[in-house]
Every structure is written in structure tokens, then in C-alpha cells.
Design a protein around this motif. Structure first.
Motif, PDB file in Angstrom:
ATOM      1  N   GLU A   1       0.789  -1.058   0.059  1.00 58.37           N
ATOM      2  CA  GLU A   1      -0.043  -0.121   0.021  1.00 58.37           C
ATOM      3  C   GLU A   1       0.959   1.116   0.037  1.00 58.37           C
ATOM      4  OE1 GLU A   1      -2.055  -0.500   3.642  1.00 58.37           O
ATOM      5  OE2 GLU A   1      -3.499  -2.026   2.624  1.00 58.37           O
ATOM      6  N   GLY A   2       0.180   2.291  -0.306  1.00 61.71           N
ATOM      7  CA  GLY A   2       0.839   3.575  -0.440  1.00 61.71           C
ATOM      8  C   GLY A   2       1.882   3.922  -1.526  1.00 61.71           C
TER       9      GLY A   2
ATOM     10  N   TYR B   1       0.939   9.136   1.960  1.00 64.30           N
ATOM     11  CA  TYR B   1       0.545   8.159   2.565  1.00 64.30           C
ATOM     12  C   TYR B   1       1.157   7.904   3.934  1.00 64.30           C
ATOM     13  CZ  TYR B   1      -0.711   3.156   3.452  1.00 64.30           C
ATOM     14  OH  TYR B   1      -1.050   1.798   4.076  1.00 64.30           O
TER      15      TYR B   1
ATOM     16  N   ARG C   1      -3.600   1.696   8.918  1.00 64.48           N
ATOM     17  CA  ARG C   1      -3.739   1.238   7.651  1.00 64.48           C
ATOM     18  C   ARG C   1      -5.324   1.000   7.266  1.00 64.48           C
ATOM     19  NH1 ARG C   1       0.976  -0.419   5.033  1.00 64.48           N
ATOM     20  NH2 ARG C   1       2.607  -0.837   6.037  1.00 64.48           N
TER      21      ARG C   1
ATOM     22  N   ALA D   1      -7.170   3.446   4.357  1.00 61.00           N
ATOM     23  CA  ALA D   1      -7.973   2.835   3.347  1.00 61.00           C
ATOM     24  C   ALA D   1      -9.456   2.973   3.233  1.00 61.00           C
ATOM     25  CB  ALA D   1      -7.660   1.351   3.675  1.00 61.00           C
TER      26      ALA D   1
END
Length: 462
Positions: free
Chosen positions: A13-14, A25, A205, A209
Motif C-alpha cells: 500500500e501507499g 500516505y 492502515r 484505506a
């Protein structure tokens, strides 16, 4: 037997479209760049430890070796000194201790993202792409090889690699040439999120999201003409962790302009006007009819004639209970479990209600005013929340939703209602933890503890 091999790759992610880490992020998770001063402090601590480990060599072995080198016959000078064994023992001890310290530093940095100096300075190292542990070979060995190579050029090399190169980081995250080679990034765990706190990192996280779903924005009106027969309109009814819950089309209710909502007329799905008790407006009741919940009429704001409105889906389908109108609709009470807190729907506030104070684990104390409060990082009221005081709670880890929980005052009780928060709410009573179902009121009492994400609030009544 058929063996299946899971060749799925771990989604990182990110990252942007080119696979590069996005600094924004990491900032949204609560990670902060380690200050340059504390990085220098951590390096100074580690260099100081290395100097201490080298003292046997520097104070005992080195002077003897220098004297022997200055004599005409170095071998004879060492033999005649009579302390050759001590010289060798001191040199070996310094070498062994230094080697053990360096290996320990590499292992700690690769697996835990820390070293002795960084732990003392409140710094952790992570992989800049995954925000997880940097890894032994690249994150630790390669990085320290670059740092060690800088000392091949005395003074100038360490100054360029350690002190100056972080100033040229295009992302302005303080990453020097050694960090570029090792794909590492140093973060501040004193003033920001600790990336090795598994629970908080998972919550951060998850919140990052889903945070876009909680953003408040002006939505375009989807209402159609009220004059058209059978027409419906999208009317925001309440909020959830995914946004606003709207009324379905087809079942249209219309509120009159009667202020306060107590005498408001409601149009049932068939088009006939009924009063809040479920009887035709302006006419006596004739035969049994399906009643309308009193909370429907009481929660309607004066919207003017002809404005379509649909009641929340959280209302029970059974007949309404006796008593005053409810300001907030709630789900039917679940069957009571042994030891579970009592469940009740929140009635109207009463001036004779006792004083209530919430004591958060951060030291913040909040008194319960008026009809109640709405708690969250950036709370916003839903229809029916008239009179509630908005109480924003600072939460860097974002474990608390923007609109998380409502605490409502009654004549003789206090009601807690979870507003479909992302991480949920719970109540601790007599050492037992009970989760709060979203949208369902639960009666709390003095001494109970509310759990809102990672935050705790002790309730004191009276």
C-alpha cells in the motif's frame, strides 16, 4: 494428492503508479520523520560505545606496539617487554567485543529497525516502500557498508554521506545516500506512530484505506418533483462508516410545516395523510391501522410541505412502545445475556438528570451537557441529533472514527450509541467487555469504561 502453491504477491500500500512510495500516505498513518538532531545523537551514542570497546587496545596494546615499531628491532622489543601476553589479550578483547557489537547492531537494525543508539533516541528504521522492517541484507548490511566506505576518505567522506546527503533528499524525508542504498527511512516514535506497534499500525492502515468514506462533502441533490405522483427522493437519513444512509425510492413520506414535529402529518406509502399515531390526519381513527413509530414524527425537522422523507431503516417494525417520543431511532434490543449491560432506547433529556463526566485515558475530562454529546475525530450530526453537543477528540492513530459514538442523557439513565464506527465501541463493566452493536442504545452506569478505538473513557455519574 494435489499440491497448490500460493504464488500471490503481497500487495504494497501507499505506492504511486510507478511503484514509488508516497510520503503523504506515510503521513496519513501518523508516521513522522526522525529529527536530524536525534539521528546525530543516536550515531554519537553508538560511536561512543565503539570507543569504549576499543579502550583496551588503545590504552594497553597500542602504546606497546608503537614503542616496538620505533625501536631498531621490533620483534626483540616486544619479546623483551615481558607483557606480550597482556598486549595480545587486550587487542583480542577489543576486537571480539567490537565484532559482537557490530553484528548485534546489524541484526537489531535488520529485524527490529532499531539499534542501541536509535532506541535511546526514540528512532526506528523501516523499509521506505513497505513501512515494515528494513531487512538484514539490504536494510542493514548494505547501508552500513556505504557508511563504512565513507570513512575511507577521512573527514570529508563522513561529512558528505552522513551530514550533507540527507539535505538533498528530493522527498524531504531526511534520507541520505546510505538510506537510499538500503531503502530505509527513519521515523520518530516519540511524537508519531511506532510502525512496530502491530495493532496501532493495522488500525492506521485500515483507517487510511477507509477514511475517504468518512469525508464530508456537499452531495448534489437527487430530489425529484414532489408534485409527480409516486415520485421518491434521496434523503440523507443517518450516517455510517461508509457515508450517509439514504432512504429507498418508492416509499415516500412527507412532513408538514408544523414546527417541532409533534403535530406533523405524515403521508404513508399509499398517499394518505396520517398523524404520528398512525390515524388519518384531520379524521378519527376507523379500524385498525399500522401505527407509525413516534420517533419518526419527533425526529423530523420542519421541512415545509411537499418535502419527501423516508424514516430510517433502523426503526423496529413492531408497535411503538409507550412513553415520550424518542429523539434517535434505534434497533430492537437484543436478548439479554448473563452479565451483559442493559439495553434501552434513548429518551428525551431531563433537566433533573445527574451530572456525568467522561475521563479519557489522555487526562481529558468532558462533562455531559444538555441532551448529550456526539464524539469523534470530527463529528457531524445526523437527522435527529438536534441538541447534541459535538465533541472532537484528537486521535493521531485515527482509531476513532470521525463520527464514532453518541452519549445521550435521559431522566434517570445515560445511553451510549455506537454510530457505525470503523473500529467499533465496547463497554467494560465488572471486568467483562461487551461490544456495542451499531445503532443500538446501551444503558451505562457510573464506573463503566467506554472503549472507542484505542481510547478509553471512564464514566462517572453523580
Amino acid at each position: 494428492m494435489i499440491w497448490e502453491i500460493d504464488d500471490s504477491t503481497h500487495a504494497v500500500e501507499g505506492l504511486d503508479g510507478r511503484g514509488r512510495p508516497r510520503p503523504e500516505y506515510a503521513a496519513s498513518l501518523g508516521l513522522r520523520m526522525a529529527p536530524f538532531g536525534r539521528r546525530v545523537l543516536a550515531t554519537s551514542i553508538e560511536l561512543g560505545i565503539l570507543v569504549v570497546l576499543q579502550l583496551p587496545l588503545l590504552l594497553v596494546s597500542l602504546p606497546v606496539l608503537l614503542n616496538a615499531a620505533a625501536s631498531a628491532d621490533p620483534a626483540a622489543a616486544l619479546t623483551d617487554a615481558g607483557n606480550l601476553g597482556i598486549v595480545i589479550a587486550c587487542a583480542a578483547a577489543s576486537s571480539a567485543l567490537t565484532t559482537a557489537f557490530v553484528v548485534l547492531q546489524l541484526i537489531l537494525h535488520g529485524r527490529k529497525g532499531t539499534t542501541v543508539g536509535k532506541a535511546a533516541a526514540g528512532i526506528r528504521s523501516v523499509n521506505v516502500r513497505t513501512l515494515e522492517r528494513p531487512g538484514f541484507w539490504r536494510g542493514a548490511v548494505v547501508r552500513y557498508l556505504v557508511l563504512g566506505a565513507s570513512f575511507l576518505v577521512p573527514l570529508i567522506g563522513p561529512v558528505l554521506v552522513i551530514a550533507c546527503s540527507p539535505l538533498f533528499d528530493p522527498e524531504r524525508r531526511g534520507r541520505g545516500w546510505a538510506d537510499m542504498a538500503g531503502a530505509t527511512w527513519f521515523v520518530d516514535v516519540r511524537n508519531g506512530l511506532n510502525p512496530y506497534d502491530v495493532k496501532r499500525m493495522r488500525i492506521a492502515r485500515k483507517t487510511a484505506a477507509t477514511d475517504l468514506a468518512d469525508e464530508r462533502s456537499e452531495l448534489p441533490s437527487l430530489a425529484t418533483s414532489a408534485a409527480a405522483p409516486g415520485s421518491g427522493a434521496y434523503i440523507p437519513v443517518t450516517r455510517s462508516s461508509g457515508g450517509v444512509v439514504g432512504a429507498p425510492r418508492g416509499e415516500t413520506y412527507t412532513a408538514s410545516a408544523a414546527p417541532g414535529g409533534a403535530d406533523a402529518a405524515v403521508v404513508a406509502p399509499g398517499g394518505a395523510a396520517v398523524d404520528p399515531a398512525g390515524h388519518p390526519a384531520g379524521a378519527p381513527a376507523s379500524g385498525p391501522r399500522e401505527p407509525v413509530h413516534p420517533s419518526v414524527a419527533s425526529s423530523m425537522a420542519p421541512a415545509g410541505p411537499g418535502i419527501p422523507w423516508t424514516p430510517p431503516r433502523l426503526l423496529p417494525d413492531a408497535a411503538p412502545p409507550a412513553g415520550p417520543p424518542l429523539p434517535v431511532a434505534s434497533r430492537p434490543a437484543a436478548p439479554a445475556r448473563p452479565g451483559a449491560p442493559a439495553v434501552a432506547a434513548p429518551p428525551v433529556a431531563d433537566a433533573s438528570s445527574p451530572a456525568v463526566v467522561l475521563e479519557f485515558d489522555t487526562g481529558t475530562r468532558i462533562a455531559l451537557p444538555g441532551a448529550g454529546i456526539l464524539i469523534g475525530r470530527d463529528p457531524s450530526p445526523a437527522p435527529g441529533d438536534n441538541g447534541l453537543t459535538l465533541v472532537p477528540i484528537e486521535d493521531p492513530t485515527k482509531s476513532i472514527s470521525k463520527t464514532h459514538l453518541a452519549l445521550l442523557r435521559t431522566g434517570g439513565a445515560i445511553i451510549a450509541v455506537d454510530r457505525a464506527s470503523t473500529n467499533g465501541s465496547a463497554l467494560i463493566r465488572d471486568g467483562a467487555e461487551h461490544s456495542l452493536p451499531p445503532g443500538q442504545g446501551v444503558t451505562v452506569r457510573s464506573g463503566d469504561t467506554l472503549l472507542l478505538g484505542d481510547r478509553r473513557a471512564l464514566i462517572r455519574i453523580g
